[in-house]
Design an enzyme around this catalytic site. Structure first.
Site, PDB file in Angstrom:
ATOM      1  N   ASP A   1     -15.097  12.478   4.874  1.00 35.45           N
ATOM      2  CA  ASP A   1     -13.819  13.156   4.906  1.00 35.45           C
ATOM      3  C   ASP A   1     -13.664  13.731   6.325  1.00 35.45           C
ATOM      4  O   ASP A   1     -14.582  13.697   7.139  1.00 35.45           O
ATOM      5  CB  ASP A   1     -13.741  14.241   3.819  1.00 35.45           C
ATOM      6  CG  ASP A   1     -12.304  14.573   3.461  1.00 35.45           C
ATOM      7  OD1 ASP A   1     -12.065  15.056   2.344  1.00 35.45           O
ATOM      8  OD2 ASP A   1     -11.404  14.322   4.302  1.00 35.45           O
TER       9      ASP A   1
HETATM   10  C1  GLC Z   1      -8.189  15.520   4.189  1.00 34.88           C
HETATM   11  C2  GLC Z   1      -8.502  15.249   2.733  1.00 34.88           C
HETATM   12  C3  GLC Z   1      -8.672  13.802   2.396  1.00 34.88           C
HETATM   13  C4  GLC Z   1      -7.758  12.971   3.274  1.00 34.88           C
HETATM   14  C5  GLC Z   1      -8.246  13.093   4.696  1.00 34.88           C
HETATM   15  C6  GLC Z   1      -7.358  12.306   5.684  1.00 34.88           C
HETATM   16  O1  GLC Z   1      -8.924  16.613   4.642  1.00 34.88           O
HETATM   17  O2  GLC Z   1      -9.608  15.961   2.189  1.00 34.88           O
HETATM   18  O3  GLC Z   1      -8.386  13.646   1.008  1.00 34.88           O
HETATM   19  O4  GLC Z   1      -7.781  11.607   2.863  1.00 34.88           O
HETATM   20  O5  GLC Z   1      -8.340  14.449   5.118  1.00 34.88           O
HETATM   21  O6  GLC Z   1      -6.083  12.867   5.725  1.00 34.88           O
END
Ligand code: GLC
Length: 728
Positions: free
Chosen positions: A276
């Site tokens: 993430d």
């Molecule tokens: C965010 C979220 C994740 C998302 C990623 C990209 O922090 O936790 O679900 O896909 O970043 O935006």
């Protein structure tokens, strides 16, 4: 002789190996690096691409793409950088563009929690197919969806993004979403690589506070939180995203057990793991890494293949491999997984996006029609006193009041970075288009609402929360309606007119007051661009409500965490044991609950055979009859209790369901097969097992189903019915 990896007639594995064999150490590490679409990365992206130091772009200008307004890079701009990567870098490896296409791209569909409330896997698949068509026309190759985190706590804002509390329903929805995004041919230029997230157990965050620690035993992990990921993997999901959180003190983005032994080993996941946003670098914040170098080495060795937006891999992995702290085999494995996805997407054959496609597919009428159907099917009718709904056709005046009566943007839901408020049909627009009655509307003055109610035949009160009060990092301490809304229920209920309360939210709002005072109560969630038409379709009876709750709705936040499939209880004999002494213990509305405009009867439950050996399938069937005066769709649900097991098992678990539409008086026998897959569980040793002993089954309209049957798994000839199979 052209390079073998460019030869599309060769098997993917051969092309991957040929390309891998040509790559330098620095180029391999470059493929593991994903950068966001914002300065300073967007200023450097062309040089990074030219030097083979970036493998992916995250098309988001902030880490809160779900709630921050986003500026999408144009297709032309994406093509321009892609051209640099393909035509100016040494090996011409295309970039993979990732974006959060969670519930629609520009045709925003209901939030995933609402989609789960439809229990309609085929429609969920089709709606995600539409999203893939739109997103690929905008240059997106990869979506960070489906989010399959099991959630039992509505305080957690991200409950909106997942499929609720039940592993079976979430697994069915996860597989449908993966099929929708990836389609039958991932390389057809209209499909998105899917990404099951956030591996694993994120929804158990302490206190419902986002990103927080979780404490999940291995058996609960394997019997509750892993199954939806297993379903996504079985459906061919091409990537998985590791989470921000920890389980028992171990960060999910730093856990070799979770990422390599369990996901890639036991589950046989052949795709790649992306972190993430910065979750590898955050291993420092979690105290497992003293610096960025240690974070890079820990996350990579654990099994995170691609680093989302922290660049720690780019900074440190070359040196780590040269120093022998990270193996070349591990590096080649990660690069192989990522290259395989790029070849499978056909990016080497068609790296650029046709700039003319968007106009043909964005907000296509058939996409809007599907969004409307899905939004209508997701609406859950929770109360309908004296059949106040559907609205009588001869109503002359309807007061449509409340803070969400005319809103548009707040119906888009918590992950709609490509959505626009002007695309949304408001509840007022939808209702006006569906009825000849005069609609009186007010959104912010209680006294005006009361006066409008007095001169109307019926009141529709639209309450709930703004999209941005749900989703990532939007966690709340109560589950009540936002301040000031409950007094509206009381004030309008005193006007003596039929009162229909509609709650639009991204979580299970606890509102016993509405249950007590309103004549009808509906959960309409955040329904997307067609929310208004969908609600009107249900209110007028054009669509008979068929939504069923994917989460238990508590009577107050004091009951949280609450879920129907709780483990069997040792002191059930005394009804007072284990209950609250200051309020109800049962949820306000149970998992699987929802009403329709007709009624159904369940009779003649049959179980065959009643004694089954291993390998046999037990068939459970029931006679379903529409006993009402209108056509309706029933969600026939089958629940099972494993009465004798190695670990304590739930009181009951959903194991199968069927959407059945019957006309008035029609009857049909509905059957469900139960085999090893449905009846087995993960035991103390992590292996799937099925023990000899008694099973109880219930079939009915929700998780309180009472029509009961039983069967027994018996010892097989010459051996126990117990079998050890590869777990999951
Ligand atoms: C965010 C979220 C994740 C998302 C990623 C990209 O922090 O936790 O679900 O896909 O970043 O935006």
């Amino acid at each position: 002789m052209s390079d073998a990896y460019r030869d599309a007639s060769l098997p993917l594995a051969q092309r991957v190996d040929d390309l891998l064999g040509r790559m330098t150490l620095a180029e391999k590490v470059g493929q593991l690096n994903q950068v966001p679409d914002r300065p300073p990365w967007s200023d450097r992206i062309e040089q990074l691409a030219r030097d083979g130091q970036v493998g992916s772009r995250l098309l988001a200008s902030s880490a809160y793409a779900g709630s921050d307004p986003q500026n999408l890079s144009s297709v032309e701009a994406l093509n321009a950088v892609q051209r640099v990567a393909v035509e100016q870098s040494r090996l011409g490896i295309p970039l993979i563009h990732g974006r959060d296409v969670i519930h629609g791209f520009r045709t925003i569909t209901p939030i995933p929690l609402a989609q789960a409330a439809s229990w309609d896997a085929a429609l969920v698949e089709a709606a995600n197919r539409d999203a893939a068509r739109e997103a690929t026309a905008a240059g997106v190759h990869w979506t960070f969806a489906p989010m399959v985190d099991i959630a039992r706590d509505g305080r957690w804002g991200r409950i909106a993004e997942g499929y609720g509390e039940d592993p079976h329903l979430a697994g069915v929805m996860a597989a449908a979403a993966v099929r929708g995004f990836q389609g039958p041919n991932l390389a057809d230029g209209q499909s998105l690589l899917a990404c099951a997230k956030h591996y694993v157990g994120y929804g158990a965050a302490e206190g419902g506070r986002d990103y927080n620690a979780t404490e999940i035993s291995d058996t609960t992990l394997r019997n509750v939180y892993i199954p939806p990921f297993a379903s996504a993997v079985a459906a061919g999901c091409g990537s998985v995203m590791s989470g921000f959180h920890t389980i028992g003190g171990e960060p999910t983005s730093g856990s070799h057990y979770l990422l390599t032994e369990l996901l890639k080993g036991e589950l046989g996941f052949g795709g790649f793991v992306v972190s993430d946003w910065g979750s590898v670098w955050q291993l420092m914040d979690q105290g497992l890494a003293a610096d960025r170098r240690e974070a890079a080495e820990l996350g990579f060795t654990a099994g995170v293949d691609m680093d989302m937006c922290s660049e720690v891999y780019l900074e440190h992995l070359v040196a780590a491999v040269e120093a022998g702290r990270v193996s070349r085999e591990r590096l080649d494995d990660a690069v192989r997984r990522i290259l395989h996805a790029k070849f499978a997407l056909g990016l080497f054959e068609h790296p650029y996006t046709d700039t003319g496609r968007a106009a043909k597919v964005i907000l296509a009428p058939e996409h809007r029609a599907r969004a409307r159907q899905l939004a209508a099917e997701s609406i859950v009718l929770l109360k309908n006193r004296d059949g106040v709904l559907p609205l009588a056709a001869d109503l002359k005046h309807i007061a449509l009041v409340g803070p969400l009566a005319e809103t548009t943007g707040s119906l888009l839901g918590c992950w709609a970075p490509g959505g626009r408020a002007e695309d949304v049909v408001s509840l007022r627009q939808g209702l006006q288009a569906a009825t000849d009655a005069e609609i009186f509307c007010n959104t912010d003055q209680a006294d005006v609402m009361i006066n409008l109610a007095r001169k109307s035949d019926l009141v529709v009160l639209a309450l709930g929360e703004h999209s941005w009060r749900s989703g990532e990092n939007q966690c709340i301490q109560t589950l009540a309606l936002p301040e000031g809304q409950e007094p509206l229920i009381e004030a309008l209920a005193r006007q003596g007119k039929p009162l229909v309360v509609v709650i639009c939210a991204g979580r299970p709002i606890a509102c016993p007051l509405a249950e007590r005072l309103a004549d009808a109560v509906l959960f309409a969630w955040h329904g997307g661009v067609e929310a208004g038409h969908a609600l009107a379709d249900v209110l007028t009876g054009k669509t008979s409500p068929a939504g069923r709750l994917p989460v238990s709705v508590p009577s107050s936040v004091g009951q949280v965490p609450i879920h129907y499939n709780r483990l069997r209880f040792g002191r059930w004999q005394n009804p007072k044991d284990g209950r609250y002494i200051d309020g109800p213990t049962e949820p306000l509305y149970p998992f699987g609950f929802g009403l329709s405009y007709t009624s159904f009867a369940y009779d003649d439950l049959r179980v065959s055979p009643e004694r089954a050996g291993l390998g046999q399938t037990v068939e459970v069937s029931v006679q379903l009859t529409n006993t009402g005066g209108r056509e309706g769709t029933e969600l026939v649900q089958l629940y099972v209790r494993d009465c004798v097991a190695q670990i304590v098992r739930p009181e009951r678990e959903l194991k199968a369901f069927a959407r059945v539409t019957l006309g008035p008086g029609q009857s049909r026998r509905v059957s469900f097969p139960l085999g090893f897959e449905q009846l087995s569980y993960s035991g103390r040793d992590g292996q799937r097992r099925l023990d000899a002993g008694e099973f109880l089954v219930w079939v009915g309209p929700d998780s309180r189903a009472t029509l009961q049957g039983r069967f027994e798994i018996v010892q097989c000839k010459g051996g126990a019915a117990l079998t050890l199979r590869p777990s999951l």
